[in-house]
Design a protein around this motif. Structure first.
Motif, PDB file in Angstrom:
ATOM      1  N   VAL A  76       0.719  -1.028  -0.088  1.00  0.00           N
ATOM      2  CA  VAL A  76      -0.159  -0.134   0.024  1.00  0.00           C
ATOM      3  C   VAL A  76       0.813   1.290   0.117  1.00  0.00           C
ATOM      4  CG1 VAL A  76      -1.883   1.227   1.235  1.00  0.00           C
ATOM      5  CG2 VAL A  76      -1.991  -1.274   1.318  1.00  0.00           C
ATOM      6  N   VAL A  80      -2.566   6.982   1.640  1.00  0.00           N
ATOM      7  CA  VAL A  80      -3.669   6.213   1.344  1.00  0.00           C
ATOM      8  C   VAL A  80      -4.672   6.275   2.447  1.00  0.00           C
ATOM      9  CG1 VAL A  80      -4.532   3.844   0.733  1.00  0.00           C
ATOM     10  CG2 VAL A  80      -2.416   4.855  -0.423  1.00  0.00           C
ATOM     11  N   ILE A  82      -7.779   3.689   3.291  1.00  0.00           N
ATOM     12  CA  ILE A  82      -8.530   2.507   2.892  1.00  0.00           C
ATOM     13  C   ILE A  82      -9.896   2.577   3.974  1.00  0.00           C
ATOM     14  CG2 ILE A  82      -8.655  -0.113   2.981  1.00  0.00           C
ATOM     15  CD1 ILE A  82      -5.630   0.269   2.776  1.00  0.00           C
ATOM     16  N   ALA A  86     -13.229  -2.570   3.620  1.00  0.00           N
ATOM     17  CA  ALA A  86     -12.705  -2.674   2.277  1.00  0.00           C
ATOM     18  C   ALA A  86     -11.824  -3.857   2.304  1.00  0.00           C
ATOM     19  CB  ALA A  86     -11.843  -1.593   1.957  1.00  0.00           C
ATOM     20  N   VAL A  88      -8.394  -5.068   0.251  1.00  0.00           N
ATOM     21  CA  VAL A  88      -7.278  -4.760  -0.587  1.00  0.00           C
ATOM     22  C   VAL A  88      -6.604  -6.021  -1.013  1.00  0.00           C
ATOM     23  CG1 VAL A  88      -5.113  -3.389  -0.886  1.00  0.00           C
ATOM     24  CG2 VAL A  88      -6.920  -2.633   0.777  1.00  0.00           C
ATOM     25  N   LEU A  92      -1.732  -1.186  -4.184  1.00  0.00           N
ATOM     26  CA  LEU A  92      -2.253   0.209  -4.146  1.00  0.00           C
ATOM     27  C   LEU A  92      -1.375   1.184  -4.431  1.00  0.00           C
ATOM     28  CD1 LEU A  92      -5.162   0.307  -1.385  1.00  0.00           C
ATOM     29  CD2 LEU A  92      -5.152  -0.557  -3.774  1.00  0.00           C
ATOM     30  N   ARG A  97      -7.907   7.517  -1.886  1.00  0.00           N
ATOM     31  CA  ARG A  97      -9.034   6.978  -1.184  1.00  0.00           C
ATOM     32  C   ARG A  97      -9.553   5.752  -2.131  1.00  0.00           C
ATOM     33  NH1 ARG A  97     -13.580  10.736  -0.363  1.00  0.00           N
ATOM     34  NH2 ARG A  97     -13.113  11.247  -2.730  1.00  0.00           N
ATOM     35  N   TYR A  98      -9.413   4.665  -1.158  1.00  0.00           N
ATOM     36  CA  TYR A  98      -9.901   3.123  -1.611  1.00  0.00           C
ATOM     37  C   TYR A  98     -10.854   2.783  -0.771  1.00  0.00           C
ATOM     38  CZ  TYR A  98      -5.732   3.677  -4.427  1.00  0.00           C
ATOM     39  OH  TYR A  98      -4.751   4.025  -5.519  1.00  0.00           O
ATOM     40  N   ALA A 103     -11.084  -3.494  -3.218  1.00  0.00           N
ATOM     41  CA  ALA A 103     -10.846  -1.901  -2.950  1.00  0.00           C
ATOM     42  C   ALA A 103     -10.567  -1.470  -4.403  1.00  0.00           C
ATOM     43  CB  ALA A 103      -9.822  -1.695  -1.772  1.00  0.00           C
ATOM     44  N   ARG A 104     -11.088  -0.377  -4.565  1.00  0.00           N
ATOM     45  CA  ARG A 104     -10.924   0.137  -6.137  1.00  0.00           C
ATOM     46  C   ARG A 104     -10.724   1.724  -5.214  1.00  0.00           C
ATOM     47  NH1 ARG A 104     -12.163  -3.072  -9.857  1.00  0.00           N
ATOM     48  NH2 ARG A 104     -13.902  -4.691  -9.458  1.00  0.00           N
ATOM     49  N   ARG A 105     -10.127   2.711  -6.424  1.00  0.00           N
ATOM     50  CA  ARG A 105      -9.647   4.065  -6.138  1.00  0.00           C
ATOM     51  C   ARG A 105     -11.427   4.785  -6.144  1.00  0.00           C
ATOM     52  NH1 ARG A 105      -5.138   7.418  -6.557  1.00  0.00           N
ATOM     53  NH2 ARG A 105      -5.844   9.554  -6.519  1.00  0.00           N
ATOM     54  N   LEU A 106     -11.557   5.716  -5.344  1.00  0.00           N
ATOM     55  CA  LEU A 106     -12.743   6.253  -5.005  1.00  0.00           C
ATOM     56  C   LEU A 106     -12.789   7.805  -5.445  1.00  0.00           C
ATOM     57  CD1 LEU A 106     -13.778   5.304  -1.380  1.00  0.00           C
ATOM     58  CD2 LEU A 106     -14.656   4.284  -3.624  1.00  0.00           C
TER      59      LEU A 106
END
Length: 107
Positions: A76, A80, A82, A86, A88, A92, A97-98, A103-106
């Protein structure tokens, strides 16, 4: 930059496995699981009930939300966030922000 290792001393303490290290000052809340050989960077916060799998590497200034899971051998990046709950399951590589499963990028 001093490094420390921690050991659980009561049921409310974080659960640390051998070989892990945390930056200074890092916060690992009660109920968090930190598996073997995990590296937690400076100024990180691992929230209650979060889990960091064996060999995970968490950069500096990272927040791992309550109930979030970082799977083993995952990296990670620094800076970041998380989100709570979430999962992961891949590296990352960028700050941001995930959230979600996986977990995906927000934004």
């Amino acid at each position: 930059m001093p490094r420390s290792t921690a050991a659980a001393s009561s049921p409310r303490s974080p659960s640390w496995r051998p070989g892990g290290a945390a930056g200074a000052p890092a916060i690992v809340n009660h109920g968090a699981e930190v598996d073997h050989d995990v590296q937690v960077g400076d100024f990180c916060h691992v929230a209650p009930l979060a889990a960091l799998g064996g060999g995970a590497h968490v950069g500096a200034n990272v927040l791992v939300g309550s109930g979030a899971t970082v799977l083993p051998n995952t990296r990670v990046a620094s800076d970041v966030t998380i989100g709570a709950g979430a999962a992961v399951c891949g590296h990352l590589a960028e700050a941001g922000r995930y959230g979600g499963v996986p977990a995906r990028r927000l934004g």
